[in-house]
Enzyme design. Structure first.
Site, PDB file in Angstrom:
ATOM      1  N   HIS A   1       0.938  -1.252   0.053  1.00  0.00           N
ATOM      2  CA  HIS A   1       0.083   0.085   0.228  1.00  0.00           C
ATOM      3  C   HIS A   1       0.706   1.236  -0.013  1.00  0.00           C
ATOM      4  CE1 HIS A   1      -3.403  -2.756   1.945  1.00  0.00           C
ATOM      5  NE2 HIS A   1      -3.028  -3.123   0.676  1.00  0.00           N
ATOM      6  N   ASN A   2       1.870   1.242  -0.816  1.00  0.00           N
ATOM      7  CA  ASN A   2       2.767   2.532  -1.076  1.00  0.00           C
ATOM      8  C   ASN A   2       2.022   3.546  -1.655  1.00  0.00           C
ATOM      9  OD1 ASN A   2       3.924  -0.297  -1.275  1.00  0.00           O
ATOM     10  ND2 ASN A   2       5.826   0.514  -1.256  1.00  0.00           N
TER      11      ASN A   2
END
Ligand SMILES: Cc1cc2nc3c(=O)[nH]c(=O)nc-3n(C[C@H](O)[C@H](O)[C@H](O)COP(=O)(O)OP(=O)(O)OC[C@H]3O[C@@H](n4cnc5c(N)ncnc54)[C@H](O)[C@@H]3O)c2cc1C
Ligand code: SF4
Length: 589
Positions: free
Chosen positions: A516-517
């Site tokens: 979830h960058n």
């Protein structure tokens, strides 16, 4: 010397969720679209068939569907004065590769962000005053509001046949759903997945504690479902091989299962696989993107594909790197605080609590990617931060996703890591353990950023992307707080052993945390604070659009794909309805 190809109306770099959504919308509008994808094509019926698709060693441990770090990786340093080193094996996050991108091997948790996540700086300033936001917390408003995105969130949920229970329809709170969510235009397309026993223990305990549990919204279809594109999804089999795997039941919504059939029939659509984009061709004088340069990974030939419109949908690292390699926009300098490309790189902080139950049978092998029970009471600004030493939060959930034989081996604290005692304890607890997870948000901070590495290069000699990242004081205080709440729920579940696992020390790339960058090509109100405007249109080239979570100015306490998809639909809508009629900047300064 690059061979120049016949021009097209639009070229899209990267064919995951966001690229596929844009391809569908542009072909629907009658454009000729070429999608360049560095990885291979995939045929779910052949490639994800039983029994091969349940091979944990091949898909989960050896990561067959993911980016090969031998060809391209990132480097990491924790502090600006450190020397960055290449990540030789992806662990904390798992970038995708091939048609479908990460959407092929995601879990399917499909959360909308909170309304306040979209106008964060304004919201926090109004509630707590400007002085409460630390100087080095470089958060900002998105420039587009939750209300504007709502129809686009709904569209993505319909595309995926999301299984869930609404908590707020048109401002009316719905029993059994998430009362903290923003107002929705309607219910989810499918009923929630069948809850697991562990989910129910969590629900009961959270309710007793006065919290508001609800079933996680999941893009694992709880029943057969035909989406608005005419694609047929099957019903989830709770197979426990969801994240990192393709779905043999066609029940997981992916770009391949939801959009590929319609795209395959769309006149004007063409995909080129094994096509590795190396540059956006950019005319600095006219401030226009003129096409994309790519290398055919099979022949080694270089091609220039001229196009009227260029779309970057190559995820956080691909989007940011292509902007930097192409010299579009001013690179961010974290020391001076100037520039924008590479700014506000964010991640998440995820402390967990492992629970062991002497008297419960939890059967972890039966699970689905998005099968979970969640509380949102400690997410975002859903609780008062006035007397707390941090801002932000995250959801707390118990997910029944898998109990796969190689990697699912939880043991109580103090158990040796190998040998007879370890074997005995894994056998004793395998069916009796569950994990409570905190999906802690990560607010932007001045140092956390991405740029081009001065030393390390990819297979073609181009600089790798360098990540400067560590958790901040705010992250750590927030994670400790969430962990305390998660442990409280674990105790209320009457677990025999409650084992909190705090996130200590520097960020490490070894153990999986989340893919979830966010950030690097962020959206905002002016060219001084962002790479793209509220329509995801580059400030430096009005015919260049950037999609995906790279445009989020900071992260939220949720999985990001619904928000990435909603902003892709929002961008496509503006592009088709406004931009095509008069190609020019859609935000006038
Ligand atoms: C194991 C796992 C579980 C996950 N679970 C969830 C979840 O439950 N919920 C959730 O919301 N999110 C989840 N995610 C994250 C989610 O998958 C991503 O947010 C989403 O798929 C990103 O879509 P995208 O289109 O932005 O990027 P991607 O899917 O990464 O697509 C980008 C594409 O661009 C291609 N590309 C990159 N560079 C180039 C180049 N130079 N030239 C040509 N092509 C290029 C890549 O090969 C890739 O196919 C998960 C991710 C993983 C890995
Ligand atoms: S858990 Fe369900 S959606 Fe996921 S791969 Fe298995 S059958 Fe498909």
């Amino acid at each position: 010397m690059a061979k120049v190809l016949k021009a097209t109306d639009a070229v899209i770099v990267g064919l995951g969720w966001t690229g596929a959504i844009m391809a569908r919308e542009l072909t629907r509008a009658g454009l000729d679209v070429v999608a360049l994808e560095r990885g291979p094509d995939r045929d779910p019926a052949a490639d994800f068939a039983l029994p091969a698709i349940r091979d944990e060693l091949r898909y989960s441990v050896r990561q067959e569907l993911m980016q090969d770090p031998k060809m391209e990786t990132v480097t990491l340093r924790h502090r600006l004065d450190d020397k960055a080193r290449p990540v030789r094996r992806f662990g904390a996050f798992l970038p995708g590769d091939g048609v479908g991108g990460m959407g092929t091997h995601w879990n399917g948790n499909t959360f909308r962000f909170l309304p306040s996540d979209h106008n964060l700086r304004t919201h926090l300033t109004e509630r707590y005053g400007r002085a409460r936001i630390p100087d080095d917390m470089t958060i900002q408003d998105w420039g587009v509001t939750y209300d504007e995105l709502e129809p686009h969130y709904a569209r993505f949920e319909a595309l995926c046949g999301v299984s869930g229970k609404a908590g707020n329809i048109g401002g009316r709170i719905q029993a059994g759903g998430n009362p903290f969510e923003g107002p929705r235009s309607g219910e989810y397309p499918n009923a929630p997945l069948v809850s697991s026993h562990a989910n129910e223990l969590f629900r009961r305990a959270a309710t007793e504690l006065g919290l508001h549990p609800f079933p996680a919204p999941a893009s694992n279809s709880s029943a057969p479902y035909r989406n608005p594109e005419g694609a047929q999804l099957g019903a989830c089999q709770y197979c426990g091989h969801c994240d990192r795997f393709g779905c043999e039941a066609n029940a997981k919504a992916t770009p391949l299962s939801t959009l590929a059939p319609a795209l395959g029939k769309a006149p004007g659509f063409r995909k080129v696989t094994n096509a590795y984009a190396t540059r956006v061709l950019y005319d600095a004088q006219t401030r226009r993107a003129t096409g994309v340069r790519y290398i055919d990974l099979r022949s080694g030939e270089t091609y220039d594909l001229p196009a009227e419109i260029v779309i970057l949908s190559a995820w956080v690292f691909g989007n940011t790197r292509l902007m930097l390699l192409s010299g579009i926009g001013q690179p961010y300098d974290p020391r001076a605080g100037t520039g924008v490309v590479g700014k506000n790189y964010c991640y998440q902080i995820q402390p967990t609590v492992q629970l062991f139950f002497k008297d419960e049978e939890l059967n972890p092998f039966m699970g689905a990617g998005g099968l979970g029970m969640v509380v949102d009471d400690f997410n975002g600004d859903n609780f008062d931060h006035a007397d707390l030493g941090f801002l932000g939060g995250g959801y707390i959930s118990l997910n029944s996703t898998n109990g796969r034989p190689i990697s699912f081996r939880p043991t109580p604290p103090g158990t040796p890591a190998w040998g007879a005692a370890w074997k005995r304890e894994t056998a004793k607890w395998y069916r009796k353990t569950a994990l409570v997870l905190c999906e802690g948000m990560n607010y932007a901070s001045r140092a956390n950023s991405i740029d081009l590495d001065p030393t390390y290069r990819d297979m073609f000699g181009q600089p790798l992307l360098r990540m400067t990242f560590n958790f901040t004081q705010n992250d750590r205080a927030m994670a400790d707080y969430l962990l305390g709440k998660a442990a409280e729920i674990g105790r209320a579940m009457n677990a025999t052993i409650v084992a909190p696992q705090p996130r200590k020390g520097d960020f490490n790339v070894v153990s999986y945390q989340s893919s979830h960058n966010t950030g690097g090509t962020i959206m905002g109100r002016t060219p001084a604070d962002s790479v793209v405007n509220r329509y995801l249109q580059s400030w430096d080239a009005h015919n260049l659009f950037v999609l995906g979570s790279s445009v989020f100015p900071q992260n939220a306490g949720y999985n990001p794909t619904a928000a990435a998809a909603a902003t892709a639909y929002w961008c496509a809508d503006a592009l088709v309805k406004t931009y095509l009629k008069s190609p020019s900047p859609m935000v006038q300064l």
